[in-house]
Design an enzyme around this catalytic site. Structure first.
Site, mmCIF file in Angstrom:
data_model
loop_
_atom_site.group_PDB
_atom_site.id
_atom_site.type_symbol
_atom_site.label_atom_id
_atom_site.label_comp_id
_atom_site.label_asym_id
_atom_site.label_seq_id
_atom_site.Cartn_x
_atom_site.Cartn_y
_atom_site.Cartn_z
ATOM 1 N N ASP A 67 1.167 -1.200 -0.276
ATOM 2 C CA ASP A 67 0.230 0.015 -0.204
ATOM 3 C C ASP A 67 0.484 1.340 0.163
ATOM 4 O OD1 ASP A 67 1.320 -0.243 2.789
ATOM 5 O OD2 ASP A 67 -1.312 -1.102 2.997
ATOM 6 N N ASN A 134 -7.743 -2.001 13.684
ATOM 7 C CA ASN A 134 -8.940 -2.422 13.452
ATOM 8 C C ASN A 134 -9.019 -3.666 12.837
ATOM 9 O OD1 ASN A 134 -7.748 -1.760 11.029
ATOM 10 N ND2 ASN A 134 -9.605 0.423 11.170
ATOM 11 N N HIS A 136 -7.115 -4.531 10.122
ATOM 12 C CA HIS A 136 -6.999 -4.176 8.584
ATOM 13 C C HIS A 136 -5.279 -5.189 8.204
ATOM 14 C CE1 HIS A 136 -4.254 -0.123 9.356
ATOM 15 N NE2 HIS A 136 -4.139 -0.612 9.122
ATOM 16 N N GLU A 141 -9.868 -1.691 5.394
ATOM 17 C CA GLU A 141 -10.316 -1.304 6.339
ATOM 18 C C GLU A 141 -10.934 -1.999 6.924
ATOM 19 O OE1 GLU A 141 -8.665 0.575 7.785
ATOM 20 O OE2 GLU A 141 -7.713 2.474 7.273
HETATM 21 C C1 GLP Z 1 -0.412 0.598 8.253
HETATM 22 C C2 GLP Z 1 -0.271 -0.316 7.397
HETATM 23 C C3 GLP Z 1 -0.476 -1.863 7.510
HETATM 24 C C4 GLP Z 1 0.089 -2.144 9.305
HETATM 25 C C5 GLP Z 1 0.457 -1.345 9.812
HETATM 26 C C6 GLP Z 1 0.158 -1.840 11.619
HETATM 27 O O1 GLP Z 1 -2.151 1.111 8.420
HETATM 28 N N1 GLP Z 1 -1.192 -0.308 6.208
HETATM 29 O O2 GLP Z 1 0.304 -2.458 6.292
HETATM 30 O O3 GLP Z 1 -0.227 -3.601 8.927
HETATM 31 O O4 GLP Z 1 -0.109 0.076 9.610
HETATM 32 O O5 GLP Z 1 1.037 -0.628 11.379
HETATM 33 P P1 GLP Z 1 2.144 -1.093 13.152
HETATM 34 O O6 GLP Z 1 3.232 -2.075 11.768
HETATM 35 O O7 GLP Z 1 2.907 0.119 13.267
HETATM 36 O O8 GLP Z 1 1.462 -1.320 13.946
#
Ligand code: GLP
Length: 259
Positions: A67, A134, A136, A141
């Site tokens: 993404d 959440n 995702h 989402e």
């Molecule tokens: C972002 C990314 C996700 C990732 C999430 C969690 O939202 N788009 O792919 O899993 O962050 O991030 P963190 O590892 O910082 O908790």
């Protein structure tokens, strides 16, 4: 689905990196799906160490990312392109022509065509994945449906709040993103999944405990993947009662029994 219970988040990351390295040795021209966020950073550090020790060669892979934020240029300090360049691509010599990441600064429609042509021609061999608070995966989402391919999303307020820590103000956090679809993630040959931290517990319970596959918690779709390894430290895993179909492996258990 396999749950691998480790002794720490760092051990999870090291084992996940080793799983990636092993896949790379088996298929040096693999298509490697990559993720961002704070969770994968120690995985990338372990891969950089392996590269520096001559144990990993990334020169023939395709690297494709889940993404990117809409509105951020590739060199924006918070763009996922910049994150990948700094944490993995430059340190291991992955060249720009090997990389496919959504461009947040281009018109999304054209980007989606480019990205979806790439994934149609290059099925992902291994996808590194983590989860949002959440539930995702990528930026898929909570929704009433699962999306198949790369698409444009509006970020959930929860996600914008979680990720605000990387920006100087809430207003700077983008409101939209381009994300790989759940279908693309599910078509990956193997998924290497990591989570750490108490705030991920509800999502991990939904994914690992008995319960429905639901787009309201997109990560639950992984219940249906044929080769998904989930690495959790014992602190998080100790609060989860996995469904009977989840194979549980406890790292170091045999050694502990012997002692
Ligand atoms: C972002 C990314 C996700 C990732 C999430 C969690 O939202 N788009 O792919 O899993 O962050 O991030 P963190 O590892 O910082 O908790």
């Amino acid at each position: 689905m396999r749950l691998i219970i480790t002794r720490s988040g760092l051990e999870s990351a090291q084992l996940a990196a080793e799983a990636i390295r092993t896949a790379l040795v088996q298929k040096p021209d693999m298509t490697l799906g990559l993720a961002t966020g704070s969770t994968p950073i120690p995985v990338y550090q372990a891969l950089v160490d392996a590269y520096q020790q001559g144990r990993a060669d990334f020169s023939r892979i395709h690297a494709v990312n889940l993404d990117e934020y809409v509105g951020l240029s590739p060199d924006h300090p918070q763009s996922y392109r910049r994150y990948m360049e700094e944490n993995l691509f430059r340190p291991v010599g992955i060249r720009p022509e090997q990389v496919v990441i959504p461009r947040g600064d281009l018109e999304p429609e054209g980007e989606l065509v480019r990205l979806n042509q790439f994934t149609a021609a290059h099925p992902i061999d291994l996808q590194l994945l983590s989860v949002g608070v959440n539930g995702h995966i990528g930026f898929n989402e909570p929704e009433s449906v699962f999306y198949d391919k790369y698409h444009l999303v509006s970020l959930a307020q929860q996600t914008r709040i979680s990720n605000a820590r990387f920006f100087s103000s809430m207003e700077e956090v983008p409101t939209q993103a381009i994300t790989m679809g759940v279908g693309d993630i599910m078509r990956a040959g193997k998924i290497v999944f990591l989570a750490t931290g108490q705030e991920k517990l509800p999502a991990m319970q939904a994914i690992l405990e008995p319960g429905p596959v639901t787009p309201a918690c997109q990560g639950t779709v992984l219940k249906l993947h044929r080769d998904c390894d989930i690495y959790l430290d014992q602190e998080l895993a100790g609060q989860i009662t996995p469904a009977p179909e989840v194979e549980v492996i406890r790292v170091g258990a045999a050694k502990e029994v012997l002692l």
